[in-house]
Design an enzyme around this catalytic site. Sequence first.
Site, PDB file in Angstrom:
ATOM      1  N   GLU A  97       0.818  -1.204   0.000  1.00 13.93           N
ATOM      2  CA  GLU A  97       0.000   0.000   0.000  1.00 13.93           C
ATOM      3  C   GLU A  97       0.860   1.266   0.000  1.00 13.93           C
ATOM      4  O   GLU A  97       0.426   2.325  -0.457  1.00 13.93           O
ATOM      5  CB  GLU A  97      -0.920  -0.006   1.229  1.00 13.93           C
TER       6      GLU A  97
ATOM      7  N   HIS B   3       7.390 -26.688  -0.961  1.00 17.71           N
ATOM      8  CA  HIS B   3       6.748 -27.804  -1.670  1.00 17.71           C
ATOM      9  C   HIS B   3       5.565 -27.334  -2.503  1.00 17.71           C
ATOM     10  O   HIS B   3       4.744 -28.145  -2.927  1.00 17.71           O
ATOM     11  CB  HIS B   3       6.356 -28.888  -0.662  1.00 17.71           C
TER      12      HIS B   3
ATOM     13  N   LYS C 146     -14.218   0.613  -3.552  1.00 16.03           N
ATOM     14  CA  LYS C 146     -15.279   1.044  -2.620  1.00 16.03           C
ATOM     15  C   LYS C 146     -16.334   1.828  -3.377  1.00 16.03           C
ATOM     16  O   LYS C 146     -17.536   1.644  -3.171  1.00 16.03           O
ATOM     17  CB  LYS C 146     -14.697   1.937  -1.513  1.00 16.03           C
TER      18      LYS C 146
HETATM   19  O1  PA5 Z   1      -3.366   1.477   5.885  1.00 20.62           O
HETATM   20  C1  PA5 Z   1      -4.499   1.892   5.734  1.00 20.62           C
HETATM   21  O2  PA5 Z   1      -4.771   3.115   5.823  1.00 20.62           O
HETATM   22  C2  PA5 Z   1      -5.658   0.970   5.457  1.00 20.62           C
HETATM   23  O3  PA5 Z   1      -5.254  -0.338   5.324  1.00 20.62           O
HETATM   24  C3  PA5 Z   1      -6.675   1.033   6.568  1.00 20.62           C
HETATM   25  O4  PA5 Z   1      -6.066   0.643   7.756  1.00 20.62           O
HETATM   26  C4  PA5 Z   1      -7.854   0.122   6.277  1.00 20.62           C
HETATM   27  O5  PA5 Z   1      -8.413   0.447   5.034  1.00 20.62           O
HETATM   28  C5  PA5 Z   1      -8.902   0.238   7.346  1.00 20.62           C
HETATM   29  O6  PA5 Z   1      -9.351   1.553   7.447  1.00 20.62           O
HETATM   30  P1  PA5 Z   1     -10.115   2.071   8.714  1.00 20.62           P
HETATM   31  O7  PA5 Z   1      -9.212   1.934   9.874  1.00 20.62           O
HETATM   32  O8  PA5 Z   1     -10.438   3.485   8.394  1.00 20.62           O
HETATM   33  O9  PA5 Z   1     -11.345   1.219   8.865  1.00 20.62           O
END
Ligand code: PA5
Length: 446
Positions: free
Chosen positions: A288, A309, A423
């Site tokens: 990310e 494996h 989303k």
């Molecule tokens: O690193 C990030 O920002 C995301 O992975 C969020 O942690 C994830 O989308 C969850 O978001 P939230 O904590 O707003 O529910």
Amino acid sequence: MISLNIEKTFGFISKENVAAYEAKVKEAQDALENGTCKGNDFLGWLHLPSSITKEHLEDLKATAQILRENCEIVIVAGIGGSYLGARAVIETLSNSFAWLQEKKKNAPTILFAGHNIGEDYLYELTEYLKDKKFGVINISKSGTTTETALAFRLLKKQCEDQRGKEMAQKVIVAVTDAKKGAARITADKEDYKSFIIPDNVGGRFSVLTPVGLLPIAVAGFDIDKLVAGAVEMEKACGVDVPFEQNPAALYAATRNELYKNGKKIEILVNFNPKLHYVNEWWKQLYGESEGKEGKGIFPAAVDFSTDLHSMGQWIQEGERTIYETVISVEQPTHKLEVPNDAENLDGLNFLVGKRVDEVNKMAELGTQLAHVDGGVPNMRISVPTLNEECIGGLLYFFEKACGISGYLLGVNAFNQPGVEAYKKNMFALLNKPGYEEESKAIRARL
Ligand code: PA5
């Protein structure tokens, strides 16, 4: 303290070229320190370990104790950065068969929800909880994530129905934004105990905030030691530590040099199944943070020997676009030796008296040499043992290296604009209020 060995990358990239990153890494470190890098409103993780106060830890531990005393099961509802860090630490430090063992008093089992929308998963979870004294930690920074909100809606109602409103109020805890989002509104309205996720700490960098620390404390692990390990690593990766002695700087430089030389995929390897969720947490952290603008090393992960494996063939002889980073645990927690067998039907008597870990270490060394021979550069991160200090250090090491590495790559390591695309479509398809135009547009495409 963890250490990094990059010697086995030098047949593929040169020592000189890695050393040449020194100035650029210094620039990255300074930009992080001075808040002049891209995404500089999300740098709260940088000195988070050393800024955690004793009072904050005591508050977390006191809340954890209430959940421990009043629950057989605690569900951690969260997704991505609001879930993976806690799960990584808890599974690394737990007995592998804890869930099958007799329950100890005041030691709830931790389960996870809110990270998928599997109807069967949620049905089976709620069925399982039917006769259980359970509590919930609802974790969401935005407070609006659909996966988590949906799971929490089900769990909140069930908890209130089963345990009564008063007890539910005691055993539901929120970890969310100080002001905004539905999770905050609910927590305030229901008067839940709540903890704040700092504005300037993004989800995947939040394991050392209450997002990770509260569930880890509820699971019975020592968060003081976890934070102490992270503090030690914060110093070891600090801006004033010389490049060649700074593990985060070296890791960031080496992986960028490998990437420049066509190694587009990094495989994080462990030889200890307890580290499976550390792999998952790491994949999110790097995926990310770096996968944007058409760039970024693809973070993959395997558990060895298991995956030797299944994926071993590909790694040994597939397209040469990969390198491996092995997390090597020096000392296991327990001791187990290979017993003698007079008949030796399995032919294993050559191992008699050796520790199982010695066999594992030879598998690790043999694999490293084979993969290097097969054209796969190899980095090795040594972790002394799997305890709170070492894991705290390992997590911070990866965070710091990620901040530097993203800078070297030239991306904003602290946003995730791409996560929004699915989303938007999902909301449009579900006719969420406010998405009328998108609904029309998406239906025209079906
Ligand atoms: O690193 C990030 O920002 C995301 O992975 C969020 O942690 C994830 O989308 C969850 O978001 P939230 O904590 O707003 O529910």
